[in-house]
Write a protein that holds these residues in place. Structure first.
Motif, PDB file in Angstrom:
ATOM      1  N   SER A   1       0.849  -1.188   0.000  1.00 30.57           N
ATOM      2  CA  SER A   1       0.000   0.000   0.000  1.00 30.57           C
ATOM      3  C   SER A   1       0.885   1.237   0.000  1.00 30.57           C
ATOM      4  N   MET A   2       0.285   2.375   0.166  1.00 27.91           N
ATOM      5  CA  MET A   2       1.063   3.619   0.055  1.00 27.91           C
ATOM      6  C   MET A   2       0.384   4.742   0.812  1.00 27.91           C
ATOM      7  N   ARG A   3       1.137   5.792   1.045  1.00 25.70           N
ATOM      8  CA  ARG A   3       0.579   7.016   1.602  1.00 25.70           C
ATOM      9  C   ARG A   3       0.661   8.164   0.592  1.00 25.70           C
ATOM     10  N   SER A   4       1.644   8.075  -0.320  1.00 24.62           N
ATOM     11  CA  SER A   4       1.821   9.099  -1.359  1.00 24.62           C
ATOM     12  C   SER A   4       2.703   8.471  -2.431  1.00 24.62           C
ATOM     13  N   LYS A   5       3.089   9.281  -3.427  1.00 19.01           N
ATOM     14  CA  LYS A   5       3.935   8.726  -4.490  1.00 19.01           C
ATOM     15  C   LYS A   5       5.366   8.505  -4.010  1.00 19.01           C
ATOM     16  N   THR A   6       5.678   8.983  -2.821  1.00 23.09           N
ATOM     17  CA  THR A   6       7.043   8.808  -2.305  1.00 23.09           C
ATOM     18  C   THR A   6       7.073   8.072  -0.963  1.00 23.09           C
ATOM     19  N   ARG A   7       5.913   7.696  -0.459  1.00 23.98           N
ATOM     20  CA  ARG A   7       5.872   7.002   0.842  1.00 23.98           C
ATOM     21  C   ARG A   7       5.040   5.724   0.720  1.00 23.98           C
ATOM     22  N   SER A   8       5.657   4.597   1.086  1.00 20.56           N
ATOM     23  CA  SER A   8       4.978   3.306   0.949  1.00 20.56           C
ATOM     24  C   SER A   8       4.614   2.725   2.307  1.00 20.56           C
ATOM     25  N   ARG A   9       3.566   1.924   2.289  1.00 19.06           N
ATOM     26  CA  ARG A   9       3.167   1.188   3.484  1.00 19.06           C
ATOM     27  C   ARG A   9       3.043  -0.277   3.061  1.00 19.06           C
ATOM     28  N   TYR A  10       3.843  -1.142   3.682  1.00 15.80           N
ATOM     29  CA  TYR A  10       3.834  -2.564   3.341  1.00 15.80           C
ATOM     30  C   TYR A  10       3.510  -3.388   4.581  1.00 15.80           C
ATOM     31  N   TYR A  11       2.888  -4.539   4.352  1.00 19.82           N
ATOM     32  CA  TYR A  11       2.582  -5.447   5.458  1.00 19.82           C
ATOM     33  C   TYR A  11       2.904  -6.877   5.052  1.00 19.82           C
ATOM     34  N   VAL A  12       3.312  -7.681   6.032  1.00 17.50           N
ATOM     35  CA  VAL A  12       3.351  -9.137   5.844  1.00 17.50           C
ATOM     36  C   VAL A  12       2.658  -9.793   7.040  1.00 17.50           C
ATOM     37  N   GLN A  13       1.911 -10.848   6.762  1.00 17.58           N
ATOM     38  CA  GLN A  13       1.310 -11.649   7.840  1.00 17.58           C
ATOM     39  C   GLN A  13       2.426 -12.271   8.661  1.00 17.58           C
ATOM     40  N   CYS A  14       2.297 -12.256   9.996  1.00 19.99           N
ATOM     41  CA  CYS A  14       3.335 -12.866  10.840  1.00 19.99           C
ATOM     42  C   CYS A  14       2.678 -13.591  12.016  1.00 19.99           C
ATOM     43  N   PRO A  15       3.412 -14.513  12.643  1.00 21.25           N
ATOM     44  CA  PRO A  15       2.832 -15.178  13.825  1.00 21.25           C
ATOM     45  C   PRO A  15       2.618 -14.162  14.949  1.00 21.25           C
ATOM     46  N   LEU A  16       1.602 -14.401  15.756  1.00 22.71           N
ATOM     47  CA  LEU A  16       1.303 -13.473  16.852  1.00 22.71           C
ATOM     48  C   LEU A  16       2.414 -13.428  17.892  1.00 22.71           C
ATOM     49  N   SER A  17       3.221 -14.504  17.907  1.00 20.60           N
ATOM     50  CA  SER A  17       4.299 -14.549  18.908  1.00 20.60           C
ATOM     51  C   SER A  17       5.505 -13.709  18.488  1.00 20.60           C
ATOM     52  N   ASP A  18       5.554 -13.248  17.234  1.00 19.30           N
ATOM     53  CA  ASP A  18       6.696 -12.434  16.793  1.00 19.30           C
ATOM     54  C   ASP A  18       6.733 -11.106  17.543  1.00 19.30           C
ATOM     55  N   LYS A  19       7.947 -10.641  17.790  1.00 19.63           N
ATOM     56  CA  LYS A  19       8.134  -9.316  18.409  1.00 19.63           C
ATOM     57  C   LYS A  19       8.731  -8.416  17.339  1.00 19.63           C
ATOM     58  N   VAL A  20       8.308  -7.171  17.346  1.00 22.06           N
ATOM     59  CA  VAL A  20       8.748  -6.268  16.286  1.00 22.06           C
ATOM     60  C   VAL A  20      10.280  -6.101  16.299  1.00 22.06           C
ATOM     61  N   GLU A  21      10.874  -6.197  17.482  1.00 17.46           N
ATOM     62  CA  GLU A  21      12.343  -6.036  17.594  1.00 17.46           C
ATOM     63  C   GLU A  21      13.081  -7.158  16.857  1.00 17.46           C
ATOM     64  N   GLN A  22      12.387  -8.309  16.667  1.00 14.56           N
ATOM     65  CA  GLN A  22      13.046  -9.425  15.968  1.00 14.56           C
ATOM     66  C   GLN A  22      13.168  -9.152  14.476  1.00 14.56           C
ATOM     67  N   TRP A  23      12.417  -8.176  13.988  1.00 14.14           N
ATOM     68  CA  TRP A  23      12.357  -7.930  12.552  1.00 14.14           C
ATOM     69  C   TRP A  23      13.228  -6.729  12.193  1.00 14.14           C
ATOM     70  N   SER A  24      14.418  -6.995  11.651  1.00 16.95           N
ATOM     71  CA  SER A  24      15.240  -5.893  11.135  1.00 16.95           C
ATOM     72  C   SER A  24      14.581  -5.429   9.839  1.00 16.95           C
ATOM     73  N   ASP A  25      14.943  -4.246   9.371  1.00 17.63           N
ATOM     74  CA  ASP A  25      14.407  -3.775   8.087  1.00 17.63           C
ATOM     75  C   ASP A  25      14.766  -4.760   6.978  1.00 17.63           C
ATOM     76  N   GLU A  26      16.000  -5.241   7.022  1.00 19.10           N
ATOM     77  CA  GLU A  26      16.466  -6.171   5.972  1.00 19.10           C
ATOM     78  C   GLU A  26      15.600  -7.434   5.951  1.00 19.10           C
ATOM     79  N   ALA A  27      15.315  -7.960   7.157  1.00 17.85           N
ATOM     80  CA  ALA A  27      14.505  -9.187   7.232  1.00 17.85           C
ATOM     81  C   ALA A  27      13.107  -8.926   6.687  1.00 17.85           C
ATOM     82  N   PHE A  28      12.565  -7.752   6.984  1.00 14.59           N
ATOM     83  CA  PHE A  28      11.221  -7.424   6.489  1.00 14.59           C
ATOM     84  C   PHE A  28      11.207  -7.378   4.960  1.00 14.59           C
TER      85      PHE A  28
END
Ligand code: APR
Ligand code: PHB
Length: 390
Positions: free
Chosen positions: A212-239
């Motif tokens: 998805s997106m917010r503008s032509k220069t700003r993107s919003r992306y999502y991936v389904q993940c397990p509920l047990s995941d913590k956001v700190e476990q996800w580096s930008d690279e991993a995402f």
């Protein structure tokens, strides 16, 4: 203090209601627990249906939305590695949606409220609602260590899912319907151009993804993940690596990555509280219902509640008629349940459910194949996506 309508919560529902009442000459005070900065920091879906656009115009806050919002006439469904476009414009006889962030909607409403000189009490503590089963409801709160009381004719509970209004209703007077999904959405906001000019909803064996997106220069992306995941476990690279694995080859090539400016995990929930009126207190928006974000119905549903509530109150004060108030809950719930059904169905179709295995995946793929090749099925999806008629 005295006002006609005490509005609890300065999210999109409370602010929009305040604006529509102000336009009609009805006095309201908004009481909000957080600071304006905190309210603006919440990142949420931003796909606006025509009904929502019209309401924002009516409230006098549509200028920037029309200037900066991105008009979308379709979106892509990606499954079995291929993208299929749903041409909602053609399928619905010319309807479109606008992609415009909820943060921006809130910003525009806050600005309008400020320039009209209307009262919003931010950082109010211990907000409580009283006597809404009488003609003289009251709201109490504490601000900077001082206790205050507001007398009013009506209370509008626009205080979100975790608010106090619904929680203050006597047990037995409200019925809750709820479904919790066994996964979450890991979302990233980044200042990179979107991978495609329209949204891509992806069903893959690795799980759902959304571009998805917010503008032509700003993107919003999502991936389904397990509920047990913590956001700190996800580096930008991993995402980015995970997102790439869930895209088709063309999108994979075109994906531009960059540092995240926001990253969070949101659980998915369907929830409805019935009824939405308790004497002289009304619930509106997330205080009364939650949809999983697939299809972006949350803000649009909040907007229609507010449309019905503002017109009911305007009718009450203007024509001395309680007809709108008496039918508020029923009118809202008819629309809410249809959006609940659509959001639940679209979520069920696009995500990996731990318990359904490879059979479930095959059934989803067959339904997606049907959806993208049957005009009747595509039309039903498009009709719901752009928003059912009022
Ligand atoms: N007292 C005062 N304010 C409160 C209280 C309280 N006890 N509890 C919560 N609030 C405030 C919250 O801080 C928040 O700012 O009520 C506001 C509710 O705002 P939202 O949660 O954004 O709900 P709503 O305005 O109904 O907006 C619905 O939000 O979740 C999305 O998808 C949904 O887009 C939809 C929109
Ligand atoms: C978003 O941009 O955040 C978004 C868009 C569409 C959805 C959900 C979220 O269905």
């Amino acid at each position: 203090m005295r006002t006609q309508v005490a509005i609890i919560g300065a999210g999109p529902s409370g602010l929009l209601l305040g604006q529509l009442l102000h336009k009609a000459g009805i006095d309201a005070i908004i009481i909000e627990r957080q600071s304006p900065e905190y309210v603006l920091s919440r990142i949420r879906a931003g796909v606006l249906e025509q009904v929502t656009m019209d309401l924002l115009d009516e409230a006098g806050v549509g200028t920037r939305m029309h200037k900066e919002g991105l008009v979308h006439g379709g979106f892509d469904l990606l499954f079995k590695g291929q993208r299929h476009r749903i041409d909602m414009h053609e399928l619905t006889g010319g309807k479109k949606v606008i992609v415009y962030g909820q943060t921006e909607v809130t910003h525009d409403l806050m600005d309008a409220r400020k320039s009209a000189g209307l009262a919003t009490i931010y950082e109010a503590n211990n907000v409580s609602v009283h006597d809404f089963d009488t003609k003289k409801p009251r709201v109490r709160f504490e601000k900077d260590g001082v206790n205050h009381e507001i007398e009013c004719d009506f209370i509008a509970g626009c205080d979100g899912f975790h608010g106090i209004c619904r929680a203050s209703v006597p047990e037995g007077a409200v019925t809750n319907y709820e479904k919790i999904y066994p996964f979450g959405w890991l979302g990233v906001l980044a200042d990179v151009p979107p991978v495609s000019h329209e949204l891509i909803y992806a069903n893959t064996e690795r799980g759902f993804a959304l571009c998805s997106m917010r503008s032509k220069t700003r993107s919003r992306y999502y991936v389904q993940c397990p509920l047990s995941d913590k956001v700190e476990q996800w580096s930008d690279e991993a995402f980015w690596a995970e997102l790439r694995l869930r895209l088709d080859p063309q999108a994979r090539d075109q994906l531009i990555t960059g540092p995240s400016i926001e990253k969070s995990i949101a659980p998915l929930r369907s929830f409805v509280a019935e009824p939405m009126r308790f004497g002289r207190m009304f619930l509106a928006g997330d205080a009364a219902h939650i949809v999983p974000p697939t299809g972006a119905k949350g803000l649009n549903l909040a907007a229609t509640d507010v449309k019905y509530l503002s017109s009911a109150l305007i009718e009450f004060y203007g024509e001395k008629s309680a007809a709108g108030i008496d039918t508020y809950s029923e009118r809202c719930l008819r629309r809410i349940w249809k959006a609940e059904r659509f959001s639940w169905w679209f979520t069920s179709l696009m995500h990996q459910f731990p318990e359904s295995g490879s059979f479930g995946q095959k059934i989803q793929e067959a339904e997606l194949d049907y959806l993208t090749h049957s005009r009747a099925a595509s039309q039903s999806l498009a009709e719901n996506y752009v928003g059912l008629p009022l």
